[in-house]
Design a protein around this motif. Structure first.
Motif, PDB file in Angstrom:
ATOM      1  N   SER A 480      64.751  -4.631 -27.281  1.00 49.92           N
ATOM      2  CA  SER A 480      64.283  -5.366 -28.469  1.00 49.92           C
ATOM      3  C   SER A 480      62.957  -4.812 -28.962  1.00 49.92           C
ATOM      4  CB  SER A 480      64.077  -6.846 -28.141  1.00 49.92           C
ATOM      5  OG  SER A 480      65.297  -7.504 -28.153  1.00 49.92           O
ATOM      6  N   ASN A 481      62.080  -4.475 -28.013  1.00 51.96           N
ATOM      7  CA  ASN A 481      60.772  -3.936 -28.409  1.00 51.96           C
ATOM      8  C   ASN A 481      60.894  -2.589 -29.108  1.00 51.96           C
ATOM      9  OD1 ASN A 481      59.545  -6.170 -27.395  1.00 51.96           O
ATOM     10  ND2 ASN A 481      58.986  -5.257 -25.431  1.00 51.96           N
ATOM     11  N   ASP A 482      62.011  -1.907 -28.831  1.00 53.79           N
ATOM     12  CA  ASP A 482      62.259  -0.633 -29.532  1.00 53.79           C
ATOM     13  C   ASP A 482      63.038  -0.865 -30.826  1.00 53.79           C
ATOM     14  OD1 ASP A 482      61.045   0.727 -27.537  1.00 53.79           O
ATOM     15  OD2 ASP A 482      62.894   1.189 -26.427  1.00 53.79           O
ATOM     16  N   ALA A 483      63.016  -2.121 -31.323  1.00 55.15           N
ATOM     17  CA  ALA A 483      63.706  -2.508 -32.572  1.00 55.15           C
ATOM     18  C   ALA A 483      65.223  -2.386 -32.465  1.00 55.15           C
ATOM     19  CB  ALA A 483      63.191  -1.702 -33.753  1.00 55.15           C
ATOM     20  N   HIS A 544      66.552 -10.987 -32.194  1.00 51.37           N
ATOM     21  CA  HIS A 544      65.445 -11.353 -31.310  1.00 51.37           C
ATOM     22  C   HIS A 544      64.124 -11.175 -32.021  1.00 51.37           C
ATOM     23  CE1 HIS A 544      66.868 -12.380 -27.354  1.00 51.37           C
ATOM     24  NE2 HIS A 544      67.885 -11.559 -27.553  1.00 51.37           N
ATOM     25  N   LYS A 545      63.152 -11.974 -31.577  1.00 49.98           N
ATOM     26  CA  LYS A 545      61.807 -11.925 -32.149  1.00 49.98           C
ATOM     27  C   LYS A 545      61.240 -10.497 -32.117  1.00 49.98           C
ATOM     28  CE  LYS A 545      58.287 -15.390 -31.721  1.00 49.98           C
ATOM     29  NZ  LYS A 545      57.380 -16.158 -30.893  1.00 49.98           N
ATOM     30  N   ASN A 546      61.330  -9.850 -30.959  1.00 47.65           N
ATOM     31  CA  ASN A 546      60.712  -8.517 -30.811  1.00 47.65           C
ATOM     32  C   ASN A 546      61.346  -7.492 -31.756  1.00 47.65           C
ATOM     33  OD1 ASN A 546      59.894 -10.081 -28.731  1.00 47.65           O
ATOM     34  ND2 ASN A 546      59.975  -8.518 -27.156  1.00 47.65           N
ATOM     35  N   THR A 547      62.689  -7.512 -31.834  1.00 49.38           N
ATOM     36  CA  THR A 547      63.391  -6.575 -32.722  1.00 49.38           C
ATOM     37  C   THR A 547      62.933  -6.806 -34.151  1.00 49.38           C
ATOM     38  OG1 THR A 547      65.295  -6.995 -31.313  1.00 49.38           O
ATOM     39  CG2 THR A 547      65.703  -5.721 -33.302  1.00 49.38           C
TER      40      THR A 547
END
Length: 887
Positions: A480-483, A544-547
């Motif tokens: 998710s952090n990597d979109a 997701h929030k991070n994405t």
């Protein structure tokens, strides 16, 4: 009409001579289209040009003019009566042209908004206009689509159809293709094997055989009830209509006053009567509503060329006030080209290289891909995909691992399913596997973890521990952090067919994939442009929030994760708390469509004008509640399109920003036209009223006033209405919707321009008399000298209005900054106006008819000089306004 509900599927197919696996051939479809006609309900007969023409004459003022023409004819003033009649006819012709043009523009838009349907023809599934559907077509039904014709269902899976349009029942009806109803009196609501035109599929999927189209449908029988006039005036048209009425009463009052004064002054009663009538016509801007209608219609046509179809005219006005754009992420801010780039089964992550087509996977990975492919409804053949882009990406992944959808479907036949829904964020299918059955479930990883009890690890099924759950979630968070968007899959084996409600429990988690939908390249610029225009862009997504935040940062929507909130967090806040917090939020993640209404309400509670995008069935409430509901033209369901004010044919965020710019310009153009018309009318009123009050000779005759009204009102006003947009319109703050039409000095400029035009007309009249040794107070002025002086007034009144239109193009910029020749229509209108004016003065029989004569070269110089004064004065005021704005 045959009783299709009492026939079996096979009988119905046989009667209409169609094979459900192939559908009609293109040739058969064409033949049937010619035989049965287009699939659309009969419309009211269009008004003919003659009917439109006579409708233009249905106006109190026109009756007065026709009465005046009859009186002039009776007393032998034939020239005057001919001129009055010509003006009436010309006025009506221009009105017809405007209405016809507006109608054509709206018709073209209606064609663009025709719902489309999926049909099977020539063995392939095609999307066609619903009007092209014919009896015998096989229609594919899925949730969110309107039923395009009356159908005998031939296949149904958990299909529910909302039939309130026909039955009044708001609860959707369950459908079953296998049912047969013997009773010929079976009520519509009980015909469970039929689907009817204009009803709405809300759940499940199915296929239907078209058995009735157009007026042969159930809705066709009650079409007359639907055949009502829906011509609503926009708020702006209503405001102007009211303004027109007020001015009308004022004008009639002024005319009565003139008439009374003229009686006391012992003037020629008949001349005064004609002038009073002409003045009424001059003072009442009867062209206002028509010009607004044509400018709106032309603007809306222009918008359709930039991929924004405006369904409701008031939306054009509202667009200029929008200051919050709430946009879905997928497809609108991103390219909607999902690609799987990573996959994960416990302790085993694999990157998926782009373009590679012969990958090998572990046993667990093969199971993962198999579940994903079998639990998808999309298709992908020869490089073309149909259906949800996420599912298309999963099928492409299957192809890379030599697990083609068609081959898997043939081997593991689907026998049941539980369709995706935005609350569960899951979809499940039940497929035959050997002698038993297997449930395949895909969806949001956290939701799958809640319903899984075991996991597949190295080919074996083991209990799912808390430790393992943490591992899965940590890897998912990294993705998710990597979109990347994360999608999980799980399965369970059963010995028998189980109902949908038992599918999603006690599952075996296999793993998940990470996919990316890259941002659209042009969106970043549009978001920056919107920011300069005082518009806040907000992202809404189920991701997701991070994405979501990773993409929002890239696009310039958000700066940090603190500016985001999830659906779960929204549910924990009261309406007041949420309304208070919303000012700082730019990303709404993991939200369902139901949250969207809450988001719109919270933004609106601060007085914002909100635009909201949507494409699903359950987006309809938020689209209706938003000030501008924007539906997606490509991925949008018919319901979302029906509930929206505007449809994006390219599903692109940039189109919303372009539409706002266009909306602002259209509103400004209408404002220019109206302020210009009122200035001109005021000028005419001032010139006449002043001369009567002070007992001077009247500077203009009735026929001259009517002539000027026709030239200067219609041509430049329409040309201003189609003025090219101001390049800097998006550097201004959004317009307050409550703002008066005459705000920002527009009212002052209208009064100033009108007063100047009136005074200069009288001044020119005075000059014409003074040259021959007479003054305004002189008695017994010879007729030829009066004619000469009136000619000067006539030219100044027309010329000053024509030149003044140039200055109306921008409130602050000079005519040179705007570009003297950038509005070719306006330049053309001014040139045509002057040629006509010159023609009236120079052509002997016209000069005699209008009681004018040619001027000396010196006087031509004087009248042109006078005509330029209102334009010059307005340009000087603008210099001070620009200086003030800089300070």
């Amino acid at each position: 009409m045959s009783m299709w509900f009492s026939k079996s599927q096979e009988e119905a197919l046989k009667e209409l001579e169609v094979n459900p696996a192939i559908g009609l051939t293109s040739e058969e479809a064409q033949e049937r289209l010619e035989k049965y006609g287009e699939n659309k309900l009969k419309e009211k007969p269009k008004k003919s040009i003659i009917a439109l023409f006579f409708a233009q004459l249905n106006n109190m003022l026109i009756y007065v003019l026709l009465g005046a023409a009859a009186i002039t004819m009776a007393i032998g003033e034939y020239v005057d009566s001919v001129i009055i009649l010509l003006v009436v006819i010309l006025n009506a012709v221009i009105g017809v042209f405007q209405e016809y043009k507006a109608e054509k523009a709206i018709e073209a838009l209606q064609k663009l908004t025709t719902p489309r349907s999926l049909v099977r023809r020539d063995g392939d599934i095609k999307e066609i206009d619903s009007t092209e559907i014919v009896p015998g077509d096989i229609v594919i039904i899925d949730a969110g689509r309107y039923i395009p014709a009356d159908l005998r269902l031939i296949e149904s899976v958990n299909l529910q159809i909302e039939e309130s349009a026909l039955t009044g029942e708001s609860v959707p009806s369950d459908k079953n293709a296998r049912d047969i109803h013997e009773d010929p009196k079976t009520p519509i609501g009980d015909k469970s094997n039929m689907a009817f035109m204009s009803t709405l599929a809300t759940y499940g999927r199915g296929e239907g055989l078209v058995v009735g189209t157009a007026m042969e449908t159930e809705i066709g029988k009650i079409a007359k009830i639907l055949d009502e006039d829906h011509e609503e005036m926009t708020p702006l048209q209503r405001r102007l209509d009211e303004l027109g009425k007020i001015l009308g009463f004022l004008a009639i009052g002024v005319c009565a006053l003139i008439f009374v004064i003229a009686l006391f002054q012992d003037r020629e009663i008949f001349d005064m009567f004609l002038i009073a009538i002409s003045l009424a016509v001059a003072a009442i801007p009867e062209g206002l509503a028509a010009i607004v209608a044509i400018v709106l219609a032309l603007g809306v046509t222009r918008m359709s060329k930039i991929n924004a179809i405006v369904k409701k005219l008031p939306a054009v006005e509202t667009l200029g006030s929008v200051n919050i754009i709430c946009s879905d992420k997928t497809g609108t801010l991103t390219q909607n080209k999902m690609t799987v780039v990573k996959q994960y089964t416990l302790n085993h992550a694999q990157e998926i290289p782009p373009g590679e087509t012969s990958l090998q996977g572990t046993q667990d990975e093969q199971e993962l891909i198999k579940s994903f492919v079998l639990c998808s409804d999309a298709t992908y053949e020869n490089g073309e995909g149909t259906g949800d882009p996420t599912e298309v990406a999963l099928i492409v992944l299957g192809d890379k691992f030599q697990m083609a959808k068609k081959a898997l479907n043939d081997k593991y036949h689907r026998v049941g399913e539980k369709p995706f829904d935005s609350d569960r964020k899951l979809m499940s299918t039940l497929n035959q596997e050997g002698k038993g059955y297997r449930v395949h479930t895909k969806g949001a990883l956290d939701n799958i973890l809640k319903i899984s009890t075991h996991a597949l690890v190295d080919g074996g099924i083991v209990p799912l521990t808390e430790e393992m759950k943490k591992t899965y979630l940590n890897v998912a968070e990294e993705m998710s952090n990597d979109a990347l968007r994360v999608l999980g899959a799980a399965f369970k084996d059963t010995n028998s067919v189980i109902p949908p409600e038992e599918m999603e429990e006690n599952l075996v988690l296999i793993g998940f994939v990470g996919m990316i939908d890259p941002p659209r390249l042009e969106v970043k610029d549009s978001i920056h442009q919107a920011k300069l225009a005082g518009i806040t862009s907000v992202m809404i997504t189920g991701d997701h929030k991070n994405t979501a935040v990773a993409i929002a940062k890239e696009l310039g929507i958000a700066e940090s994760i603190d500016q985001s909130i999830t659906g779960t967090e929204i549910d924990q806040l009261s309406d007041e708390e949420f309304s208070h917090r919303i000012k700082d939020i730019r990303v709404f993640a993991r939200v369902s469509p139901e949250h969207k209404v809450k988001i719109v309400k919270a933004f609106k509670s601060h007085g914002n004008i909100v635009s909201m995008t949507g494409d699903g069935v359950n987006d309809a409430p938020s689209l209706k509640y938003a000030d501008i509901g924007v539906a997606m033209g490509i991925t949008g369901t018919d319901v979302s399109k029906g509930a929206s004010d505007m449809i994006l044919t390219d599903d692109n965020f940039s189109t919303i920003v372009n539409a706002i710019e266009e909306g602002r310009n259209i509103y400004n153009n209408i404002k220019k036209s109206v302020v210009f018309l009122l200035s001109c009318n005021l000028g005419e009123v001032i010139a006449i009223v002043a001369s009567i009050l002070f007992g001077w000779p009247v500077p203009l005759l009735a026929t001259q006033i009517l002539w000027i009204n026709l030239i200067t009102d219609s041509l430049p006003a329409i040309a201003l209405g189609v003025d090219p947009g101001d390049k800097d319109v998006m550097k201004q703050k959004p317009r307050n919707p409550k703002e008066s039409f005459f705000a920002h000095g527009a009212g002052f400029r209208a009064v100033l321009g009108g007063t100047l035009i009136g005074i200069l007309t009288l001044t020119a009249f005075y000059f014409g008399l003074a040259e021959h040794g007479y003054s305004l107070g002189s008695r017994d002025i010879p007729e030829d000298i009066l004619t000469y002086a009136r000619t000067m007034a006539f030219v100044v009144l027309a010329g000053s209005q024509l030149f003044y239109s140039l200055s109306m193009r921008n409130e602050i910029k000079s005519i040179f900054q705007v570009g003297l020749f950038s509005n070719k229509y306006l330049v053309g209108a001014i040139i045509v106006g002057f040629i006509l004016q010159l023609g009236v003065i120079s052509v002997p029989f016209l000069a005699e008819a209008f009681k004018v004569q040619n001027l000396s070269p010196l006087d031509w110089g004087i009248v042109i000089g006078f005509s330029l004064i209102p334009l010059t004065a307005n340009e000087i005021i603008k210099i001070f306004m620009r200086t003030g704005a800089k300070n």
